[in-house]
Motif scaffolding. Structure first.
Motif, PDB file in Angstrom:
ATOM      1  N   ILE A 296       0.679  -1.160  -0.159  1.00 43.91           N
ATOM      2  CA  ILE A 296      -0.052   0.048  -0.168  1.00 43.91           C
ATOM      3  C   ILE A 296       0.933   1.346   0.095  1.00 43.91           C
ATOM      4  O   ILE A 296       0.584   2.184  -0.743  1.00 43.91           O
ATOM      5  N   LYS A 297       2.127   1.170   0.891  1.00 45.92           N
ATOM      6  CA  LYS A 297       2.602   2.321   0.835  1.00 45.92           C
ATOM      7  C   LYS A 297       4.185   2.014   0.646  1.00 45.92           C
ATOM      8  O   LYS A 297       4.537   0.758   0.757  1.00 45.92           O
ATOM      9  N   GLY A 298       5.154   2.882   0.155  1.00 49.44           N
ATOM     10  CA  GLY A 298       6.320   2.372  -0.364  1.00 49.44           C
ATOM     11  C   GLY A 298       7.549   2.436   1.175  1.00 49.44           C
ATOM     12  O   GLY A 298       8.835   2.597   0.704  1.00 49.44           O
ATOM     13  N   ASP A 299       7.018   2.172   2.141  1.00 48.66           N
ATOM     14  CA  ASP A 299       8.254   2.352   3.079  1.00 48.66           C
ATOM     15  C   ASP A 299       8.864   0.763   3.286  1.00 48.66           C
ATOM     16  O   ASP A 299       8.336  -0.086   2.819  1.00 48.66           O
ATOM     17  N   ASP A 300      10.023   1.051   3.746  1.00 49.53           N
ATOM     18  CA  ASP A 300      11.186  -0.164   3.660  1.00 49.53           C
ATOM     19  C   ASP A 300      10.244  -1.244   4.301  1.00 49.53           C
ATOM     20  O   ASP A 300      10.848  -2.710   3.712  1.00 49.53           O
ATOM     21  N   ALA A 301       9.589  -1.365   5.378  1.00 52.35           N
ATOM     22  CA  ALA A 301       9.250  -2.350   6.064  1.00 52.35           C
ATOM     23  C   ALA A 301       8.135  -3.109   5.219  1.00 52.35           C
ATOM     24  O   ALA A 301       8.083  -4.292   5.091  1.00 52.35           O
ATOM     25  N   VAL A 302       7.352  -2.189   4.715  1.00 47.61           N
ATOM     26  CA  VAL A 302       6.167  -2.877   3.943  1.00 47.61           C
ATOM     27  C   VAL A 302       6.711  -3.371   2.472  1.00 47.61           C
ATOM     28  O   VAL A 302       6.278  -4.576   2.196  1.00 47.61           O
ATOM     29  N   LEU A 303       7.762  -2.983   1.958  1.00 48.49           N
ATOM     30  CA  LEU A 303       8.173  -3.319   0.746  1.00 48.49           C
ATOM     31  C   LEU A 303       9.032  -4.798   1.040  1.00 48.49           C
ATOM     32  O   LEU A 303       8.609  -5.796   0.229  1.00 48.49           O
ATOM     33  N   ALA A 304       9.598  -4.855   1.969  1.00 47.23           N
ATOM     34  CA  ALA A 304      10.204  -6.105   2.335  1.00 47.23           C
ATOM     35  C   ALA A 304       9.463  -7.067   2.665  1.00 47.23           C
ATOM     36  O   ALA A 304       9.477  -8.320   2.428  1.00 47.23           O
ATOM     37  N   LYS A 305       8.172  -6.923   3.388  1.00 42.80           N
ATOM     38  CA  LYS A 305       7.110  -8.003   3.777  1.00 42.80           C
ATOM     39  C   LYS A 305       6.532  -8.501   2.683  1.00 42.80           C
ATOM     40  O   LYS A 305       6.339  -9.442   2.373  1.00 42.80           O
ATOM     41  N   VAL A 306       6.168  -7.511   1.489  1.00 39.92           N
ATOM     42  CA  VAL A 306       5.521  -7.957   0.269  1.00 39.92           C
ATOM     43  C   VAL A 306       6.357  -8.910  -0.476  1.00 39.92           C
ATOM     44  O   VAL A 306       5.942  -9.796  -0.985  1.00 39.92           O
ATOM     45  N   ARG A 307       7.501  -8.738  -0.423  1.00 35.59           N
ATOM     46  CA  ARG A 307       8.632  -9.546  -0.973  1.00 35.59           C
ATOM     47  C   ARG A 307       8.473 -10.874  -0.416  1.00 35.59           C
ATOM     48  O   ARG A 307       8.779 -12.054  -1.125  1.00 35.59           O
TER      49      ARG A 307
END
Length: 470
Positions: A296-307
Motif C-alpha cells: 500500500i505504501k512504499g516504506d521499507d518495512a512494507v516493501l520487504a514484507k510484500v517481497r
RNA sequence: CGGGGUGUGGCGCAGUUUGGUAGCGCGUCCGCUUUGGGAGCGGAAGGCCGUCGGUUCGAAUCCGGUCACCCCGACCA
C-alpha cells in the motif's frame, strides 16, 4: 458525488460493457485491417494458459502436434463439395506473389482438413498406420462479415485436431472422447463454464461432416456461445483425397476421420461468462496470476514484507505477482487488478505490519477481510479451490435459472429473449428450426432426455436447446 | 450485400446549421504534496480537422468524388 463507473454496467449495454472491459483490462486492441485484433500481453496470457491446459489433455488423448502450411492450393478446397460450398464465401485468396500473378491462386487456410488430408493420403498405407492422431496450433483466416473481438475475428488462433481411423466405431468414439474428456473437462474444470454438450442439427453441422458435437455456454446476457466443436467426418474427405489403407487381406478401405477445434473465441466466452461490472473474474486454475501481493505504501518495512510474502506463496505453489509500484496510488492499482480479474489480492500496509495481518481481497465472491500473514500460504490454496468451484456453480445456476421448457415457436422466441428454451426436437424439427432462424433464434444443440449426448437426432425424447447466439 | 451512422491531438468528444484559421475531458511529460479504493495543485507538450478535387479573399464548416471504420440483418471457431 460518486465517480462514474469504471465500465459501462452490463445491465445498461452488454456489448458496450464487453468492449470497455477488453480495453480497460488491456486484453486486446483492434487491428488495422477490418476484423483483426492485436492480443495484448494480459489477454495473450489467458490464451497461453488455455493452450497449456488444452495441450496437456490433447497429448493425453494420444494426439501429437505437427504443423502444416497456412497457404493451401485453391484446388484442394474444391475437392470436397460441401466443404468448398461452406467456406468459399469467407476465403482470403492470394493472387500475387513476388510481384507476379500466380498461376493458381493460393487460399489462406480457413481450416486445414484439405491440406492435412493431402498428406494423410501419403502417410496412411496400412492398417498399422492407424489411428493417425494429429493436432496443430495455428492461426486461420475467415473473412467474416461481422467481426467482434475474440468472438469472431478475421484471423484467429486455435488448435485443430485431425485424425484417421480404421473403422466408423473408432472415429465415432474418438470424436466423442475429445468432446467430453478434452473439451468438456477443460471448460468445466478449468474455465469454470457450465457448458452443455450436444449434437448440432444438420443445418448447423460443419461443412463436410457427418456429425458435429458441440459445447455451448450461456453468457452473462443469456445468449449462447459455441465454445468448441468435435466433428465426425465419416469418409467424405477420405474419398475426396483418396485416403485408404490396406486391411489384413489385400483389399483397401477408406479411412474414417474426425476433426475438432477450439479457438481464441474461448477468451471471449470467459469474459462474458464470468465478468461483472468491476471487470473480469479469472478462474484460479486458469489464472496466470492467482494472487497479487500489493504494497500500500512504499516504506521499507512494507516493501520487504510484500517481497517475503510473495516468495512464500510462490514456494507454496501459488502463481503470484508482487505489486510494489508505490509511485502509483493504491486505489488505481486496486481497480486495475480488479479489472484484470486476478482472484486474490493480499494488501499490506504499515497498519497491517503492526498486527501481523494483511487484508485478503477476493475478486470472485467479493469482499475483504484481515488474515494472519503467517497463515497465508496454508490458507490460500483452499480459498482458490473454493472460488474455482463458485464460478462453475454461478455459471450453472445462471444457465438453470434462465433456461425454460417451451412448447411452441412463440414461446421459444420469448425464451430466447432472456436465455435458452428447451423444446422437443421431434415437435420442432427442421421446419421449426428454419422458422426460428427467421427470428434470429437457432437450435444450439440437441440433447437426449437424460441430458446426455444422443447418438442420433431422432432418438426418442431428444430435446432441442434454442437461443440467440454470438 | 441491404439499412443506419461516424471520420477533428494517444483515447472519448464539442465545434459544421449561420465559412474568418481549432476547443474540452481523460491520458502523457515536468515539479511539489500524496499513496488504506480510480490522487491534488501548478506548469508544459501534442492536431496541415480521413482523403482528393471544387466554390471562395478565406473551408473542419458549403458542393462533388473517394476511402475507411462502427452499429443493425444473413454467414461463422
Amino acid at each position: 458525488m460518486a465517480k462514474a463507473p469504471v465500465l459501462t454496467p452490463q445491465a445498461d449495454d452488454f456489448p458496450r460493457w464487453y468492449q470497455d472491459l477488453i480495453n480497460k483490462a488491456e486484453l486486446a486492441d483492434n487491428g488495422p485491417v477490418r476484423g483483426t485484433m492485436v492480443i495484448r500481453p494480459y489477454g495473450y496470457g489467458l490464451w497461453e494458459r488455455m493452450q497449456q491446459e488444452m495441450d496437456a489433455r490433447i497429448k493425453k488423448a494420444g494426439a501429437q502436434n505437427a504443423y502444416f502450411p497456412m497457404f493451401i492450393p485453391q484446388s484442394y478446397l474444391t475437392k470436397e463439395a460441401e466443404h468448398v460450398e461452406g467456406f468459399a464465401p469467407e476465403l482470403a485468396v492470394v493472387t500475387h506473389g513476388g510481384g507476379k500473378e500466380l498461376d493458381e491462386p493460393i487460399v489462406v487456410r480457413p481450416t486445414s482438413e484439405t491440406i492435412i488430408n493431402e498428406y494423410f493420403s501419403k502417410w496412411v498405407q496400412s492398417h498399422r498406420d492407424l489411428p493417425l492422431l494429429i493436432n496443430q496450433w495455428a492461426n486461420v483466416v475467415r473473412w467474416e462479415l461481422r467481426p467482434r473481438v475474440f468472438l469472431r475475428t478475421t484471423e484467429f488462433l486455435w488448435q485443430e485436431g485431425h485424425t484417421a481411423h480404421a473403422t466408423y466405431e473408432d472415429a465415432h468414439a474418438y470424436a466423442s472422447m475429445i468432446h467430453t474428456d478434452v473439451y468438456g473437462d477443460f471448460m468445466t474444470n478449468v474455465l469454470g463454464i457450465d457448458v452443455v454438450l450436444g449434437r448440432k442439427t444438420a443445418k448447423e453441422r460443419f461443412a463436410g461432416a457427418i456429425n458435429t458435437l458441440t459445447l455451448e455456454g450461456m453468457m452473462g446476457d443469456g445468449k449462447a456461445l459455441q465454445m468448441g466443436t468435435s466433428h465426425e467426418l465419416g469418409q467424405n474427405f477420405a474419398k475426396a483425397f483418396n485416403t485408404t489403407y490396406q486391411l489384413q487381406g489385400a483389399e483397401r478401405e477408406y479411412v474414417w476421420q474426425t476433426s475438432w477445434g477450439v479457438s481464441t473465441r474461448m477468451v471471449g466466452g470467459l469474459i462474458m461468462s464470468h465478468g461483472d461490472d468491476n471487470g473480469l473474474r479469472v478462474p484460479p486454475r486458469l489464472a496466470a496470476v492467482q494472487a497479487v501481493v500489493l504494497a500500500i505504501k512504499g516504506d521499507d518495512a512494507v516493501l520487504a514484507k510484500v517481497r517475503e510474502i510473495g516468495a512464500q506463496l510462490e514456494a507454496a505453489g501459488i502463481r503470484v505477482v508482487v505489486d510494489d509500484r508505490t509511485d502509483t496510488p493504491f486505489g488505481r492499482r486496486a481497480v486495475d487488478w480488479e479489472l484484470k480479474g486476478v482472484p486474490l489480492r493480499i494488501e499490506v500496509g504499515p497498519r497491517d505490519l503492526e498486527n501481523g495481518t494483511a487484508m485478503l481481497a477476493r475478486r470472485i465472491p467479493g469482499g475483504k477481510e484481515p488474515v494472519s500473514i503467517d497463515g497465508l500460504a496454508a490458507l490460500l490454496p483452499g480459498i482458490l479451490d473454493e472460488d474455482q468451484a463458485l464460478l462453475l456453480r454461478q455459471s450453472r445456476e445462471r444457465r438453470e435459472a434462465r433456461t425454460v421448457e417451451v412448447k411452441n415457436l412463440d414461446e421459444a422466441v420469448e425464451a430466447a429473449a432472456t436465455g435458452w428454451g428447451r423444446i422437443s426436437w421431434a415437435e420442432l424439427g427442421a421446419e421449426g428450426e428454419a422458422k426460428l432462424a427467421e427470428q434470429g433464434v437457432s437450435v444450439r444443440c440437441i440433447v437426449a432426455a437424460d441430458g446426455s449426448v444422443p447418438a442420433t437426432d431422432d432418438q426418442e425424447g431428444n430435446v432441442a436447446i434454442v437461443a440467440r447466439a454470438y
